[in-house]
Every structure is written in structure tokens, then in C-alpha cells.
Scaffold this motif. Structure first.
Motif, short mmCIF file in Angstrom:
data_model
loop_
_atom_site.label_atom_id
_atom_site.label_comp_id
_atom_site.label_asym_id
_atom_site.label_seq_id
_atom_site.Cartn_x
_atom_site.Cartn_y
_atom_site.Cartn_z
N ILE A 18 -63.91 12.46 13.50
CA ILE A 18 -64.68 12.62 12.25
C ILE A 18 -64.24 11.60 11.21
O ILE A 18 -63.05 11.47 10.92
N THR A 45 -62.98 16.74 -1.31
CA THR A 45 -61.59 17.20 -1.31
C THR A 45 -60.68 16.17 -0.64
O THR A 45 -59.57 15.90 -1.10
N THR A 46 -61.17 15.55 0.43
CA THR A 46 -60.36 14.57 1.15
C THR A 46 -60.04 13.37 0.26
O THR A 46 -58.91 12.89 0.24
N GLN A 85 -59.04 23.44 -4.72
CA GLN A 85 -60.33 24.14 -4.57
C GLN A 85 -60.12 25.64 -4.44
O GLN A 85 -60.87 26.43 -4.99
#
Ligand SMILES: Nc1ncnc2c1ncn2[C@@H]1O[C@H](COP(=O)(O)OP(=O)(O)OP(=O)(O)O)[C@@H](O)[C@H]1O
Ligand SMILES: [Mg+2]
Length: 307
Positions: A18, A45-46, A85
């Protein structure tokens, strides 16, 4: 000339097969509130975790407040605040205990911590619940506590990952007032959101999809770029009309909003109103131009990847 708080070049992250983040170039000026808007799994978020120095990029580079990550992550830690988050404070500790705990992690002296915490409790309307366990607070109260705690060491830059996802509209508005206060004091803020009204409040925003940065700019400029491409259609049998319009060539999307259809044309479509009038002639419909919204911008930026 304003300095850049964040500068990334071809920032990428792969997890096995991915590609979560794909060649992202970011330039975030100091003191701005910069928004990330993107569907689930688009890499928000990454990116934030890489910019905070918590995740090593697969390739590319990023510097935050003049420090490059991940090499200088340790020095960066004192200068940034990160609101994750998911709520990451301790449910079993009280409001005050959580704040003291985090203050100690950042190395604040006991007396300085007491003063800072008392100031934050007041500023974030948490004084009355200083003895309440975090686990017994409402969604809005918890997010206020999380923001107060993320700013305990007076960071120059804040990373807020969907900070208002469980917060009602009034509390979201109050939360944003706090963000503007921080921004006025010079804090740079990177905030991810799924709410269009929040995205519209940002000085600038980036739209992400499938790990790529699709477009960025001020909300106003992004909406202006779509001028002439949005039409509204009113009339009968709108479900059928919608299906028919979707078959037409230069259409990017059609969405029903109450008693109207909102039609978004592809870039470069010639005279959209005339085109639609011609295609739908004989039906009792009223077709009129509409002012582009940020949702249109979002759809336009992400729709191309779906086909
Ligand atoms: N630790 C990991 N291991 C494997 N894949 C991951 C990991 N973290 C994220 N991913 C994948 O990377 C992609 C981007 O995820 P990311 O969490 O950054 O998206 P997001 O935009 O924050 O989504 P959301 O809006 O749901 O929070 C997704 O496909 C996700 O499954
Ligand atoms: Mg996320």
C-alpha cells in the motif's frame, strides 16, 4: 516574507504494497491554519505522523520549524503539540492529573506547571471539572481537554487530527475560536477534518485522495476555480433526471440536495447551461448557475480517481 513552518518534498510512505502517501509536496506558512480534507484512508494521519517525526518516510523529505524529520525529531518534540485522532489521554485520571502528567513528560517545573495548568483550565472552561475523570466527560469536553493538554508546553506548531469528530456544532464553533486565538498568537496549525464548514475556515487547505495531494489553496480560490461548472436543476422526477444526466459526457457528478440536483461539469466543458438545456429539452425543468461550494471542490478533486 513569511517563513515556512512545514516544507515537504516528495514525501512518501509505503506499508507493504500500500502506498499510503505518494510524493506529497507541502508548503505551510508560519502562523496559518492549514486544513487537510480527504476521504477515509487518503493518508492524512500518515502524513501528520511523519511530520511529527513519529513515522519514518519511505522516501522524500520534510522539515518542520527548520528541523528535518525523522533525524531531528527529538528536538522537534518540544516545539510541537499533537492531538491524535483517537483520544489519547487517560480515562482513569482526572482532568488535572492528566495535565500534570503531560506537563511532567515535557519537563515543566512543578511551579511552572501549576501556573500553566491553572491558566489553561480557565481558558478552556475546564476549571469546574478539574477533579472529573476524563472518562466521565462529554465528547466536546474531552476534546477541549485534549487541546489544552496539547498546548501545555506552548508549542510553536500544533497538529490536530480530526479534533472535532465527536463534537456538536456549537462546541465545534467554540473549539475553532480557540484555534483562531492560538493562530493570532503565532501558532501554526495543521488540522485534518471531514467537515466542509471547518475546511472553509482554514487559511489554506489541501485536498488529499489515495495518498496524493490533489489540490491546495485558499478556500475562496479553490471555489472560484470552479466558476461556471456548477448548475442547479429543479423540476419533477429528479431521480430519473439524475440518472439521465449522469450518462452525459462532460458531467463529473450529480447530487440531489432536497428539491434540486447539483450538477458539476468537467473542466473545460463548453457552455454547460446551454448544453444541459439542449440535452434535457422537452422536460419541465429549471436550470440555473450556482455558486461553487467547497463540497463541489472536494468532489471535483477526488472524482477523477473514481473513473
Ligand atoms: N500501520 C499501518 N500499516 C499498514 N497500513 C497502514 C498503516 N497505517 C495506515 N495504513 C494504510 O494507509 C492508508 C492511509 O491511512 P491513514 O490512516 O493515513 O488515512 P486517513 O486519511 O487518516 O483516514 P481516516 O480519515 O480514516 O482517518 C490506508 O490505506 C491505511 O489502511
Ligand atoms: Mg486519520
Amino acid at each position: 516574507m513569511s517563513e515556512l513552518a512545514v516544507h515537504s518534498q516528495k514525501l512518501s510512505k509505503k506499508f507493504g504494497d500500500i502506498t499510503a502517501v505518494n510524493n506529497v509536496d507541502l508548503q505551510i506558512p508560519e502562523g496559518e491554519i492549514y486544513g487537510f480534507l480527504g476521504p477515509n484512508g487518503s493518508g492524512k494521519t500518515t502524513i501528520i505522523r511523519m511530520l511529527c517525526g513519529l513515522l519514518t518516510p519511505s522516501s522524500g523529505s520534510a522539515s518542520i520549524l527548520g528541523l528535518s524529520v525523522p533525524d531531528q525529531a527529538e528536538a522537534l518534540r518540544q516545539k510541537i503539540g499533537y492531538m491524535t485522532q483517537k483520544f489519547s489521554l487517560y480515562d482513569d485520571l482526572t482532568v488535572e492529573e492528566n495535565m500534570h502528567f503531560i506537563a511532567r513528560i515535557y519537563g515543566l517545573r512543578r511551579s511552572a506547571a501549576r501556573e500553566r495548568i491553572s491558566d489553561l483550565l480557565q481558558r478552556y472552561a475546564l476549571s469546574d471539572m478539574r477533579k472529573r475523570r476524563a472518562g466521565a466527560m462529554s465528547g466536546g469536553q474531552r476534546q477541549r481537554l485534549a487541546l489544552a493538554t496539547a498546548t501545555i508546553h506552548q508549542p510553536t506548531m500544533l497538529f490536530l487530527d480530526e479534533p472535532t469528530s465527536a463534537v456538536d456544532p456549537e462546541n465545534r464553533r467554540d473549539f475553532w475560536e480557540k484555534l483562531f486565538d492560538l493562530s493570532d498568537q503565532g501558532t501554526t496549525i495543521l488540522v485534518s477534518t471531514h467537515y466542509m464548514d471547518e475546511a472553509e475556515r482554514c487559511h489554506q487547505l489541501a485536498i488529499l485522495n489515495l495518498g496524493q495531494l490533489k489540490t491546495q489553496g485558499t478556500p475562496k480560490d479553490l471555489m472560484n476555480e470552479l466558476s461556471g461548472r456548477v448548475l442547479e436543476v429543479e423540476g419533477e422526477s429528479l431521480r430519473q433526471v439524475k440518472d439521465d444526466i449522469l450518462q452525459l459526457a462532460p458531467i463529473q457528478s450529480v447530487a440531489q440536495q432536497g428539491l434540486k440536483l447539483r450538477v458539476l461539469f468537467e473542466a473545460g466543458a463548453q457552455e454547460p447551461a446551454n448544453f444541459l438545456e439542449n440535452q434535457l429539452q422537452g422536460r419541465r425543468l429549471h436550470i440555473s448557475p450556482a455558486r461553487p461550494s467547497l463540497e463541489d471542490v472536494f468532489v471535483a478533486a477526488t472524482a477523477a480517481d473514481k473513473s
